[in-house]
Scaffold this active site. Structure first.
Site, PDB file in Angstrom:
ATOM      1  N   CYS A 148       0.835  -1.202   0.000  1.00 36.43           N
ATOM      2  CA  CYS A 148       0.000   0.000   0.000  1.00 36.43           C
ATOM      3  C   CYS A 148       0.876   1.260   0.000  1.00 36.43           C
ATOM      4  O   CYS A 148       2.100   1.186   0.083  1.00 36.43           O
ATOM      5  CB  CYS A 148      -0.900  -0.009   1.224  1.00 36.43           C
ATOM      6  SG  CYS A 148       0.019   0.130   2.773  1.00 36.43           S
TER       7      CYS A 148
ATOM      8  N   ALA B  72       3.250   1.547   2.827  1.00 36.70           N
ATOM      9  CA  ALA B  72       4.436   0.688   2.642  1.00 36.70           C
ATOM     10  C   ALA B  72       5.476   1.402   1.790  1.00 36.70           C
ATOM     11  O   ALA B  72       6.673   1.386   2.093  1.00 36.70           O
ATOM     12  CB  ALA B  72       4.044  -0.635   2.001  1.00 36.70           C
TER      13      ALA B  72
END
Ligand code: ICS
Length: 476
Positions: free
Chosen positions: A60, A63
């Site tokens: 995501c 991240a």
């Protein structure tokens, strides 16, 4: 013949797609291709939304921003702002190494979280954030700054982390940087890279005390020091006489981000995650940049010659000497491992750079890439990839768990190189596997220091006697 192989692989794609409903089939077909000589037909669609219901390996925005770009800045404290899970589960597993005294000038091994509770969701978390930042600078007075990395709920409840950051920048007399990297933004970690780059642009670069630029000062952009990669890259560049003053971001400091533009040349390894800032520095400050690849001796040599061409004769002469010196050493490595690995077939599936950048290193060992693909690459990445591939190579974008498994079953590679989510699937099938994100707790793989380790690791996986003595329990 090659055309038969291309045909067979195209049929394999069709066959695997059969399990999907019509709409999903149509979508996924655009992301799968077979390399043909003229690549007008082999371009895959990329950087699109994952088909709902499909098992994707993507991460995501959080991240990409926290784990990838900001995390390796060691003298800044990074707060994972929101519920505890995102910070906890992303803690320390990317292996971005950093030197320094832990808790003094190196906060990389820590995990800071605002640990949202129900009341923070209901009443907002801004006050708590302010208190946490106060606590951070009290406990760690040497912290050069603080980054606030938003997790999903922060954006959903409408917290104003920007105003907290402004106030706390004043109060703590150091940059407090809001990074709006809520996981739901965009379609993969790729947008997280972009958001993180933008935060460097808006809050950090050009905002510190400037330093002088030496004639050989350069920066490395997009080397995250996984398993010590950036140290191995830096070593070669310094051997040819250049002076690496910035690394973005691996073993990095706030000062390196503030002065990233104050170099003669920026060398960019991971184009995907940092092309934004490389372009910005060129447009705004006129700092030129150049892509390079330090995986395997062939690509290192090519890259060094390109780099040296930007400098004077002394650097060019050094470069010839350094290449000659290491070529002899690398030949010894090749003499040992090539006979054990030649002709072995490899399938790769990694994030946004390595699926093309490691091809040359495998080829230095006589190994052949028969399939490769990215989790979150964009069109420009695929365009850089096609010329690296042999005809007939299967190309897969955001490949689903099922697709990859079926492709591997059919193509029967001798080695799969991918991530932790894939590792045990293939090892349980009895297939040699190497993690190509974390280097399977090994590394470095970059540079002349990295290649012997890479070669040894691939040999260890492919030629392990283990594979002959195990059989998956479900195989009769
Ligand atoms: Fe770049 Mo894992 Fe890098 Fe690349 Fe990027 Fe990620 Fe890792 Fe992978 C990355 S920045 S974390 S080279 S260090 S997000 S291995 S694109 S997916 S191939």
């Amino acid at each position: 013949s090659i055309s038969e192989m291309i045909q067979a692989r195209k049929e394999l794609v069709n066959q695997v797609l059969e399990v999907y409903p019509e709409k999903a089939k149509k979508n996924r077909r655009q992301h799968l291709a077979v390399k043909e000589e003229d690549c007008s037909s082999c371009a895959v669609k990329s950087n699109g939304k994952t088909v709902p219901g499909i098992m994707t390996a993507r991460g995501c925005a959080y991240a990409g921003a926290k784990g990838v770009v900001w995390g390796p800045v060691k003298d800044i404290v990074h707060i994972s702002h929101g519920p505890v899970g995102c910070g906890f589960y992303s803690w320390a597993n990317r292996r971005n190494l950093a030197e320094g005294e832990v808790g003094i000038d190196n906060f990389v091994p820590f995990q800071f979280t605002s640990d949202f509770q129900e009341s923070d969701i209901i009443y907002g978390g801004d006050k708590k954030l302010e208190k946490i930042i106060e606590e951070v600078v009290e406990l760690f007075p040497n912290a050069k700054g603080v980054s606030v990395l938003s997790e999903c709920p922060v954006g959903l409840i409408g917290d104003d982390i920007e105003s907290v950051a402004r106030r706390m920048t004043e109060k703590t007399q150091r940059p407090v940087v809001p990074v709006r990297c809520e996981g739901f933004r965009g379609i993969s970690q790729s947008l997280g890279h972009h958001i993180a780059n933008d935060a460097i642009r808006d809050h950090i670069i050009g905002k510190g005390p400037e330093r002088e630029i030496g004639p050989y000062d350069i920066g490395i952009i997009g080397d995250y020091n996984i398993g010590g990669d950036a140290w191995a890259s830096k070593k070669i560049l310094e051997e040819i006489g250049l002076n690496v003053v910035n690394i973005w971001t691996g073993d990095s400091t706030l000062e390196m981000l503030q002065n990233g533009h104050l170099v003669k040349l920026n060398l960019i390894h991971c184009y995907r995650s940092m092309n934004y800032m490389a372009n910005y520095m060129e447009e705004t400050y006129g700092t030129p940049w150049l892509e390079f690849n330090f995986f395997g001796p062939t690509k290192i040599k090519e890259s060094l010659l390109n780099i040296a061409a930007h400098f004077d004769d002394s650097i060019r002469e050094n470069t010839q000497r350094v290449i000659a010196k290491y070529e002899a050493q690398m030949q010894k490595v090749i003499d040992i491992y090539r006979p054990r690995l030649a002709g072995k077939k490899v399938m790769l599936y990694v994030g946004g750079l390595r699926p093309r950048h490691v091809v040359g290193a495998y080829e230095d060992l006589g190994m052949e890439i028969i399939g490769t693909g990215y989790e979150f690459a964009h069109k420009e990445d695929y365009e850089r990839t096609y010329p690296q591939l042999k005809e007939g190579t299967l190309i897969y974008d955001d490949v689903s768990a099922l697709e990859l498994e079926e492709f591997v079953k059919d193509l029967k590679p001798d080695l799969v190189g991918s991530g932790i989510k894939e590792k045990y699937v293939f090892e349980k099938m009895g297939l040699p596997f190497r993690q190509m994100h974390s280097w399977d707790y090994s590394g470095p793989y970059h540079g002349y220091d990295g290649f012997p380790i890479f070669a040894r690791d691939m040999d260890m996986a492919v030629n392990s006697p283990t594979w002959k003595s195990i059989k998956a329990p479900w195989v009769k």
